[in-house]
Design a protein around this motif. Structure first.
Motif, PDB file in Angstrom:
ATOM      1  N   UNK A 159       0.814  -1.217   0.000  1.00  0.00           N
ATOM      2  CA  UNK A 159       0.000   0.000   0.000  1.00  0.00           C
ATOM      3  C   UNK A 159       0.850   1.270   0.000  1.00  0.00           C
ATOM      4  N   UNK A 160       2.159   1.122  -0.033  1.00  0.00           N
ATOM      5  CA  UNK A 160       2.999   2.314   0.064  1.00  0.00           C
ATOM      6  C   UNK A 160       3.339   2.847  -1.318  1.00  0.00           C
ATOM      7  N   UNK A 161       3.447   4.163  -1.402  1.00  0.00           N
ATOM      8  CA  UNK A 161       3.832   4.763  -2.677  1.00  0.00           C
ATOM      9  C   UNK A 161       4.723   5.968  -2.391  1.00  0.00           C
ATOM     10  N   UNK A 162       5.251   6.521  -3.457  1.00  0.00           N
ATOM     11  CA  UNK A 162       6.040   7.758  -3.356  1.00  0.00           C
ATOM     12  C   UNK A 162       7.190   7.660  -2.363  1.00  0.00           C
ATOM     13  N   UNK A 163       7.417   8.715  -1.588  1.00  0.00           N
ATOM     14  CA  UNK A 163       8.603   8.774  -0.722  1.00  0.00           C
ATOM     15  C   UNK A 163       8.601   7.711   0.350  1.00  0.00           C
ATOM     16  N   UNK A 164       7.411   7.357   0.823  1.00  0.00           N
ATOM     17  CA  UNK A 164       7.355   6.342   1.879  1.00  0.00           C
ATOM     18  C   UNK A 164       7.871   5.022   1.339  1.00  0.00           C
ATOM     19  N   UNK A 165       7.445   4.688   0.127  1.00  0.00           N
ATOM     20  CA  UNK A 165       7.963   3.464  -0.480  1.00  0.00           C
ATOM     21  C   UNK A 165       9.464   3.589  -0.720  1.00  0.00           C
ATOM     22  N   UNK A 166       9.883   4.792  -1.133  1.00  0.00           N
ATOM     23  CA  UNK A 166      11.308   4.999  -1.399  1.00  0.00           C
ATOM     24  C   UNK A 166      12.130   4.759  -0.141  1.00  0.00           C
ATOM     25  N   UNK A 167      11.573   5.134   1.014  1.00  0.00           N
ATOM     26  CA  UNK A 167      12.298   4.922   2.262  1.00  0.00           C
ATOM     27  C   UNK A 167      12.468   3.430   2.534  1.00  0.00           C
ATOM     28  N   UNK A 168      11.414   2.635   2.303  1.00  0.00           N
ATOM     29  CA  UNK A 168      11.540   1.188   2.484  1.00  0.00           C
ATOM     30  C   UNK A 168      12.598   0.617   1.545  1.00  0.00           C
ATOM     31  N   UNK A 169      12.566   1.103   0.337  1.00  0.00           N
ATOM     32  CA  UNK A 169      13.506   0.650  -0.690  1.00  0.00           C
ATOM     33  C   UNK A 169      14.934   0.967  -0.268  1.00  0.00           C
ATOM     34  N   UNK A 170      15.101   2.217   0.214  1.00  0.00           N
ATOM     35  CA  UNK A 170      16.408   2.664   0.683  1.00  0.00           C
ATOM     36  C   UNK A 170      16.871   1.789   1.840  1.00  0.00           C
ATOM     37  N   UNK A 171      15.959   1.517   2.774  1.00  0.00           N
ATOM     38  CA  UNK A 171      16.317   0.716   3.941  1.00  0.00           C
ATOM     39  C   UNK A 171      16.776  -0.673   3.514  1.00  0.00           C
ATOM     40  N   UNK A 172      16.073  -1.259   2.538  1.00  0.00           N
ATOM     41  CA  UNK A 172      16.443  -2.608   2.119  1.00  0.00           C
ATOM     42  C   UNK A 172      17.856  -2.625   1.544  1.00  0.00           C
ATOM     43  N   UNK A 173      18.167  -1.634   0.724  1.00  0.00           N
ATOM     44  CA  UNK A 173      19.487  -1.649   0.093  1.00  0.00           C
ATOM     45  C   UNK A 173      20.582  -1.279   1.087  1.00  0.00           C
ATOM     46  N   UNK A 174      20.273  -0.377   2.036  1.00  0.00           N
ATOM     47  CA  UNK A 174      21.295  -0.066   3.043  1.00  0.00           C
ATOM     48  C   UNK A 174      21.533  -1.288   3.919  1.00  0.00           C
ATOM     49  N   UNK A 175      20.453  -2.002   4.258  1.00  0.00           N
ATOM     50  CA  UNK A 175      20.629  -3.195   5.072  1.00  0.00           C
ATOM     51  C   UNK A 175      21.512  -4.205   4.378  1.00  0.00           C
ATOM     52  N   UNK A 176      21.319  -4.309   3.073  1.00  0.00           N
ATOM     53  CA  UNK A 176      22.159  -5.223   2.298  1.00  0.00           C
ATOM     54  C   UNK A 176      23.628  -4.803   2.421  1.00  0.00           C
ATOM     55  N   UNK A 177      23.862  -3.495   2.313  1.00  0.00           N
ATOM     56  CA  UNK A 177      25.240  -3.004   2.447  1.00  0.00           C
ATOM     57  C   UNK A 177      25.744  -3.210   3.869  1.00  0.00           C
ATOM     58  N   UNK A 178      24.846  -3.027   4.862  1.00  0.00           N
ATOM     59  CA  UNK A 178      25.274  -3.160   6.255  1.00  0.00           C
ATOM     60  C   UNK A 178      25.721  -4.585   6.557  1.00  0.00           C
ATOM     61  N   UNK A 179      24.889  -5.578   6.190  1.00  0.00           N
ATOM     62  CA  UNK A 179      25.282  -6.953   6.513  1.00  0.00           C
ATOM     63  C   UNK A 179      26.538  -7.333   5.730  1.00  0.00           C
ATOM     64  N   UNK A 180      26.694  -6.787   4.517  1.00  0.00           N
ATOM     65  CA  UNK A 180      27.922  -7.062   3.769  1.00  0.00           C
ATOM     66  C   UNK A 180      29.121  -6.447   4.482  1.00  0.00           C
TER      67      UNK A 180
END
Lengths: 238, 428
Positions: B238-259
Motif C-alpha cells: 500500500x505504500x507509494x512515493x517517498x514512503x515506499x522509497x524509504x523502504x527501498x532505501x532501507x532494504x538496500x542499506x541493510x544489504x550493504x550493512x550486513x555485507x
C-alpha cells in the motif's frame, strides 16, 4: 542534560502506554519506553545492558506482543467495560498504595555521587560482567536459564499435538489433485484471476472465458456480493 | 583499558564530517547498488539493463529516485495514519545508524587530525548493530499492519518471523567470532584478524552467517515477505512515493550493512587481502584500506545479486525449517567445538589456529559433499517423439551466454520497418 531529554521522552511514552486506545499504539509506546531505558543505561556506562535491553525487550518480547495483537485483533480498541466487579476501585487503591510506598522509599534514600563504577568496569564492562556472571553468580545464572528452558519446553508440550495421519507433501497433494481430475473432472490448476480479458482489472470484474461468457469463479466470494455463488463450490462447469 | 581510547577524542567538526560521510556513503551505495544489480541481473538474463541515463546508465537510479519522490502519495482509507507514516522512517533510520560502528580504515590523517576512519566504536558494537537491526524490523511489521490490508499484514508477519528467526542463527554465528577475538567491538575484531581472517578460521560460522544474512535482509531466494506471486508486494503493497522509497532505501542499506559486517567480522575488515600487507607494508596504512574494505563489501553485494539472479524462492515452511532445524543446531554445535579447541589450546599452550582451520574445513567438506550426494541425478535429455508437444528449437550452438549485443540505432535498421528510438545525435 541527556537524562532530562531521555527521561521526558520515556515518561511521555509511558503515559502514552496508559492512555492509548489501540493496543498496538500502547505496545509501541512500551517500545519507546524500553528504548528510552536502554539509552539511560548507555549514559550510565552500562553498554552491555544497553544492547541487551534493546535486543531482548524491544527486539524479541515486544515483537511477540505485537504479533499476538496483530493476529488476534487488527482493529480492536479497548473496551472500558469492567469484567471483574470493583476492579477499577481496587486497581486505584493498589496503585496509590504502590505509589506511596515508592515515594516513601525513594524519598528516604540519599543520593550521593556515584562510587565504584570505574573499578566495577575495570578491564571492560563486558569482561567484568562475564566474570561476575560465570563466577560469583553462576548458580543464579544457570538456574535462570534452566527456568527459561523449562518454560519453553512447557509451552511446547502444551501446544504439541500428536499427528495421526502422515503429513502430506507437495508430491502427495499434486497426485491427489490429478486423481480428483481423473475421477470427477475437477479443475487442476488455480482459479482464473479476476479481470482476465475483461474491460477492467479490478478484483470485482469477472474474467472472460474464450466464448465471451463471464467466469464467476474468478471473483472472490466476498466481493461477488454473497457467499452463495460460484467461488466456493468445486466443479469444472461454469 | 579496552583498546577503545582512540575513539571519542575527535573535535566536533570532525564528527560532523564523519556523520555526513556515513550518510552520503549509504545513499550513494544504494544508488550504485540498484544500478549494479540491474546491470548484473540483466547480463545474467541476456539483456542489456539500464543504459540511457549517464555513462553506462549510471544515473538511472538517480532518475528513478526523483521519479519515485514525485509520485502521488497515497494513504489507504483503512490505514492507521500515524503508524503508517512512522513505519518507513522506523525502517530507514536504523539502517543508517548501524553504519556508524563499521570501521572503514585504520587511523589516518583526516583534515589534519589523527583519527580512525570510523564514526564511533563501543565495547558492544556488534551487539549494537543487532539491537538497531531489531528496531528496523519494527518498521516492516508496523508498515504491514498499518496499511490495513491483508497482503501487507501477511507480508509484515512473515518478514518479522523470518528476521527474528534468522537473527538468532546470525547471532550465534557471531558468538564464535567474539570467542576468538575476545571483544565485541568492531575495531578490536579487525585488529584480532591481523594474521588469520576469521572467515578461514571459523569457516562454518562464516557460511552460517552468509546464509542468515540473506534471510535477514529479505533478499531472494529468501524474499518471502514480498513474494510477488502470493502477496503482491508484501508489507509495502500500500505504500507509494517517498514512503515506499524509504523502504527501498532501507532494504538496500541493510544489504550493504550486513555485507560490511561480514567483511569486518570474517574477511579482515579493511586489512589488505591475501597477505598483501606482508609484501607491501603500505597496503594497510593511510587511505588504501578503504579500497580493500569496499572491494570485499562489493564482493558480498555481488553474491547477493548472483543469488537473486540464480535461485528460485523457497517455500515458507522449508525456509523456516532451514533456519531453526539446520542453521541453529549447527551454530550451537560449532560454538561448543570452538570453545573446546580454544580452551585446550590455552591449557596446552599452543596456537588453536591450524586445528580450527582444519576442523572447520573438514566439517564444511563433509556437509557440502553430503548435500551434493542428496541432489537428484541429472535426468537424461528428453527427446520429443514425433507428434509430441511442439517446443521452440534451442538456438544453434546451445544456450545463449554472456551479455546481449548492444543495440544499434540508426537508419539501416529502421528501413526494415522496425521502430527504433533515434540516437541522441539524431534527435538533435
Amino acid at each position: 542534560m541527556s537524562f532530562v531529554i531521555l527521561a521526558s521522552v520515556t515518561v511521555i511514552a509511558a503515559l502514552g502506554l496508559l492512555f492509548a486506545r489501540k493496543p498496538v499504539h500502547a505496545a509501541l509506546s512500551l517500545a519507546v519506553v524500553m528504548i528510552g531505558l536502554a539509552m539511560i543505561y548507555a549514559t550510565l556506562e552500562a553498554p552491555f545492558l544497553f544492547a541487551v535491553q534493546i535486543v531482548v525487550y524491544t527486539g524479541a518480547i515486544l515483537m511477540l506482543f505485537l504479533f499476538v495483537i496483530m493476529l488476534v485483533g487488527v482493529d480492536t480498541s479497548d473496551t472500558l467495560k469492567e469484567t471483574i466487579a470493583g476492579q477499577k476501585v481496587l486497581a486505584a487503591l493498589l496503585g496509590i498504595g504502590l505509589g506511596a510506598t515508592l515515594i516513601a522509599g525513594v524519598g528516604q534514600a540519599s543520593i550521593a555521587t556515584m562510587r565504584g563504577l570505574s573499578s566495577a568496569n575495570e578491564g571492560g564492562n563486558v569482561h567484568r560482567l562475564a566474570d561476575l556472571l560465570f563466577s560469583r553468580y553462576v548458580i543464579a545464572f544457570e538456574a535462570t536459564s534452566a527456568l527459561l528452558i523449562t518454560a519453553a519446553i512447557g509451552a511446547m508440550v502444551l501446544a504439541h499435538r500428536e499427528r495421526i495421519d502422515p503429513k502430506q507433501s507437495q508430491t502427495d497433494l499434486a497426485r491427489k489433485r490429478v486423481a480428483d481430475y481423473a475421477k470427477s473432472g475437477k479443475h487442476l490448476g488455480p482459479l482464473p484471476p479476476p479481470g482476465t480479458f475483461a474491460r477492467h482489472n479490478s478484483n470485482d470484474t469477472p474474467a472472460l472465458l474464450p466464448d465471451g461468457s463471464q467466469s464467476k469463479k474468478s471473483v472472490p466470494a466476498i466481493l461477488a456480493g454473497g457467499a452463495s455463488n460460484g467461488t466456493g463450490d468445486e466443479g469444472q462447469g461454469e | 583499558m579496552n583498546g577503545l581510547e582512540q575513539f571519542g577524542q575527535d573535535p566536533w567538526w570532525i564528527i560532523a564530517i564523519k556523520v555526513l560521510l556515513v550518510f552520503v556513503v549509504c545513499v550513494v551505495l544504494t544508488l550504485f547498488n540498484i544500478w549494479w544489480e540491474r546491470k548484473v541481473v540483466a547480463r545474467m538474463q541476456h539483456r542489456i539493463g539500464p543504459n540511457r541515463h549517464g555513462p553506462f546508465g549510471l544515473l538511472q537510479s538517480l532518475a528513478d529516485g526523483v521519479k519515485l519522490a514525485l509520485k502521488e502519495d497515497l494513504t489507504p482509507e483503512k490505514a492507521d495514519k500515524i503508524v503508517f507514516i512512522t513505519a518507513p522512517i522506523l525502517a530507514c533510520v536504523p539502517a543508517f545508524v548501524t553504519f556508524s560502528v563499521i570501521p572503514f580504515g585504520p587511523e589516518v590523517n583526516f583534515f589534519g587530525v589523527e583519527t580512525p576512519l570510523q564514526l564511533t566504536d563501543m565495547p558492544v558494537a556488534v551487539l549494537f548493530v543487532m539491537a538497531i537491526a531489531s528496531i528496523g524490523i519494527y518498521g516492516i511489521v508496523l508498515g504491514g499492519w498499518a496499511s490495513g490490508s491483508t497482503y501487507s499484514l501477511l507480508g509484515g508477519l512473515r518478514s518479522s518471523a523470518q528476521m527474528i528467526s534468522y537473527e538468532v542463527s546470525m547471532g550465534l554465528a557471531l558468538v564464535t567470532v567474539f570467542l576468538m577475538a575476545g571483544s565485541l567491538s568492531t575495531s578490536q575484531i579487525v585488529a584480532a584478524q591481523e594474521d588469520w581472517w576469521f572467515g578461514a578460521l571459523l569457516l562454518p560460522s562464516f557460511l552460517i552467517y552468509c546464509i542468515s544474512m540473506v534471510g535477514e535482509t529479505n533478499r531472494a531466494p529468501f524474499d518471502l515477505p514480498e513474494a510477488e506471486g502470493e502477496l503482491v508486494g508484501g508489507f509495502h503493497t500500500e505504500y507509494s512515493s517517498l514512503k515506499f522509497a524509504l523502504f527501498f532505501l532501507a532494504e538496500y542499506i541493510n544489504m550493504a550493512t550486513v555485507s560490511a559486517l561480514a567483511t569486518t567480522l570474517f574477511l579482515g575488515g579493511w586489512r589488505a587481502p591475501l597477505g598483501l600487507g606482508t609484501i607491501w607494508a603500505g597496503a594497510n596504512e593511510g587511505y588504501w584500506p578503504v579500497l580493500w574494505f569496499f572491494l570485499k563489501m562489493f564482493f558480498f553485494i555481488w553474491v547477493f545479486i548472483w543469488l537473486r539472479g540464480t535461485l528460485p524462492r523457497l517455500r515458507y515452511d522449508q525456509f523456516m525449517s532451514l533456519g531453526w532445524k539446520v542453521l541453529l543446531p549447527a551454530s550451537l554445535a560449532w560454538i561448543v567445538v570452538v570453545a573446546v579447541i580454544k580452551m585446550t589450546a590455552i591449557e596446552g599452550g599452543f596456537s588453536p589456529n591450524w586445528f580450527l582451520f582444519g576442523f572447520g574445513l573438514a566439517v564444511t567438506a563433509v556437509v557440502v559433499l553430503g548435500f551434493l550426494n542428496r541432489l537428484p541425478e541429472k535426468e537424461a535429455q528428453v527427446t520429443t517423439p514425433a507428434g509430441g508437444f511442439p517446443t521452440p528449437a534451442l538456438p544453434q550452438g546451445g544456450a545463449v551466454r554472456g551479455a546481449a549485443q548492444p543495440l544499434v540505432f540508426g537508419p539501416p535498421a529502421s528501413a526494415n520497418g522496425v521502430r527504433i528510438l533515434p540516437s541522441p545525435e539524431e534527435a538533435k
